[in-house]
Write an enzyme that holds these catalytic residues in place. Structure first.
Site, PDB file in Angstrom:
ATOM      1  N   ASP A 140       0.827  -1.209   0.000  1.00 50.15           N
ATOM      2  CA  ASP A 140       0.000   0.000   0.000  1.00 50.15           C
ATOM      3  C   ASP A 140       0.863   1.261   0.000  1.00 50.15           C
ATOM      4  O   ASP A 140       1.952   1.269   0.572  1.00 50.15           O
ATOM      5  CB  ASP A 140      -0.902  -0.014   1.244  1.00 50.15           C
ATOM      6  CG  ASP A 140      -2.090   0.922   1.112  1.00 50.15           C
ATOM      7  OD1 ASP A 140      -2.287   1.495   0.029  1.00 50.15           O
ATOM      8  OD2 ASP A 140      -2.822   1.093   2.109  1.00 50.15           O
TER       9      ASP A 140
ATOM     10  N   ASN B 174     -10.512  -2.551  -6.532  1.00 53.14           N
ATOM     11  CA  ASN B 174      -9.671  -1.653  -7.347  1.00 53.14           C
ATOM     12  C   ASN B 174     -10.249  -1.395  -8.744  1.00 53.14           C
ATOM     13  O   ASN B 174      -9.864  -0.432  -9.408  1.00 53.14           O
ATOM     14  CB  ASN B 174      -8.242  -2.206  -7.486  1.00 53.14           C
ATOM     15  CG  ASN B 174      -7.408  -2.058  -6.228  1.00 53.14           C
ATOM     16  OD1 ASN B 174      -6.484  -2.832  -5.980  1.00 53.14           O
ATOM     17  ND2 ASN B 174      -7.714  -1.067  -5.399  1.00 53.14           N
TER      18      ASN B 174
HETATM   19  C1  FPP Z   1      -1.593   0.194  -3.503  1.00 49.14           C
HETATM   20  O1  FPP Z   1      -1.192   1.538  -3.537  1.00 49.14           O
HETATM   21  C2  FPP Z   1      -1.117  -0.534  -4.654  1.00 49.14           C
HETATM   22  C3  FPP Z   1      -1.871  -1.113  -5.623  1.00 49.14           C
HETATM   23  C4  FPP Z   1      -3.334  -1.073  -5.617  1.00 49.14           C
HETATM   24  C5  FPP Z   1      -1.283  -1.803  -6.755  1.00 49.14           C
HETATM   25  C6  FPP Z   1      -0.015  -2.527  -6.477  1.00 49.14           C
HETATM   26  C7  FPP Z   1       0.655  -2.755  -7.751  1.00 49.14           C
HETATM   27  C8  FPP Z   1       1.987  -2.731  -7.962  1.00 49.14           C
HETATM   28  C9  FPP Z   1       2.992  -2.588  -6.873  1.00 49.14           C
HETATM   29  C10 FPP Z   1       2.496  -2.827  -9.329  1.00 49.14           C
HETATM   30  C11 FPP Z   1       2.198  -4.069 -10.108  1.00 49.14           C
HETATM   31  C12 FPP Z   1       2.425  -5.317  -9.365  1.00 49.14           C
HETATM   32  C13 FPP Z   1       3.128  -6.392  -9.798  1.00 49.14           C
HETATM   33  C14 FPP Z   1       3.052  -7.603  -8.951  1.00 49.14           C
HETATM   34  C15 FPP Z   1       3.969  -6.430 -10.989  1.00 49.14           C
HETATM   35  P1  FPP Z   1      -2.312   2.651  -3.674  1.00 49.14           P
HETATM   36  O2  FPP Z   1      -2.434   2.976  -5.123  1.00 49.14           O
HETATM   37  O3  FPP Z   1      -3.562   2.197  -3.019  1.00 49.14           O
HETATM   38  O4  FPP Z   1      -1.633   3.826  -2.875  1.00 49.14           O
HETATM   39  P2  FPP Z   1      -2.361   4.941  -2.027  1.00 49.14           P
HETATM   40  O5  FPP Z   1      -3.066   4.240  -0.902  1.00 49.14           O
HETATM   41  O6  FPP Z   1      -1.218   5.775  -1.536  1.00 49.14           O
HETATM   42  O7  FPP Z   1      -3.287   5.669  -2.938  1.00 49.14           O
END
Ligand code: FPP
Length: 245
Positions: free
Chosen positions: A21, A69
């Site tokens: 996260d 998501n």
């Molecule tokens: C959460 O941060 C992250 C995600 C919803 C996506 C995670 C994806 C990756 C790390 C990249 C692709 C993955 C792989 C396995 C290749 P957020 O966007 O919710 O952050 P925030 O809470 O700060 O808005």
């Protein structure tokens, strides 16, 4: 002394689950668009995956995209799906070099065809690897998983394949997307948020939780080792008292 030196190599959790996260907040802090954070997050995925394989973790499960998501703006969803394809293509060599088997849990049928195709290919190409299994939770939510399990079990009971008395914890576990895997002993969530967000609700029943204040792109292998050190120094009682352990 680094946490890598401090951790007990005989007590490494077999299965670690992570909620990655904070990508969006990390990007915002740099004055960049959210996708910039996801791109940087992929570098952390690589570092943590290699670190887990190195210390002897058997299963690593990463929450890469939740059922919820899909509600994000279309351009972010599209960018994440594209990033998944490009990351798999780019990192397939890392998986081979470290003998890591790729696997996906979630509603894979709901992913765009190109993402599904690249994912299936990488899963097939790495299926013989034995050092560690990397599970990507994609279009995953625990309630979706448990609802499907209930449906499948009821169908089996109605068709006479199983009896109602046969339904026990083992049978339920065997109907989840993680069937055949040990439950995670450790769950790490980054970015300071302290909730489960519909992640592995059944499987995390006895897991230890470590909440790191670091945003995912800033999370390092040393932070992972610190979380493992923390886990190793907790008393896991499973409902018993200290003297019984
Ligand atoms: C959460 O941060 C992250 C995600 C919803 C996506 C995670 C994806 C990756 C790390 C990249 C692709 C993955 C792989 C396995 C290749 P957020 O966007 O919710 O952050 P925030 O809470 O700060 O808005």
């Amino acid at each position: 002394m680094s946490f890598l030196e401090k951790i007990n190599k005989e007590k490494i959790p077999r299965h670690i689950a992570i909620i990655m996260d904070g990508n969006g907040r990390w990007a915002k802090k740099q004055g960049k668009v959210r996708v910039f954070g996801h791109n940087k997050g992929v570098e952390t995925v690589k570092e943590i995956t290699e670190a887990c394989a190195k210390i002897g973790v058997d299963y690593l499960t990463l929450y890469a995209f939740s059922t919820e998501n899909w509600k994000r703006p279309k351009r972010e969803v599209d960018a994440l799906m594209k990033l998944l394809v490009s990351s798999i293509k780019k990192e397939i060599k890392t998986l081979h070099d470290n003998s890591i088997r790729l696997f996906a849990i979630g509603d894979i049928a709901s992913l765009p065809p190109k993402t599904r195709k690249e994912l299936s290919k990488a899963i097939a190409d790495t299926q013989h690897h034995t050092r560690m299994q990397l599970n990507l939770a994609l279009s995953y939510s625990a309630r979706w998983e448990l609802t499907n399990a209930v449906r499948a079990i009821v169908e089996e009971a109605m068709s006479g394949k199983i009896k109602v008395e046969d339904i026990d914890e083992e049978l339920v576990s065997g109907h989840l997307t993680t069937r055949g895997m040990p439950d995670p002993e450790l769950m790490i969530r980054t970015s300071g948020e302290q909730r489960l967000s519909n992640y592995l609700l059944w499987q995390l029943a006895y897991a230890e939780f470590v909440f790191s204040p670091k945003l995912w792109p800033d999370f390092t292998s040393e932070d992972l080792y610190e979380a493992i050190y923390d886990y190793q120094n907790r008393e896991r009682r499973f409902g018993k008292i200290s003297e019984q352990l």
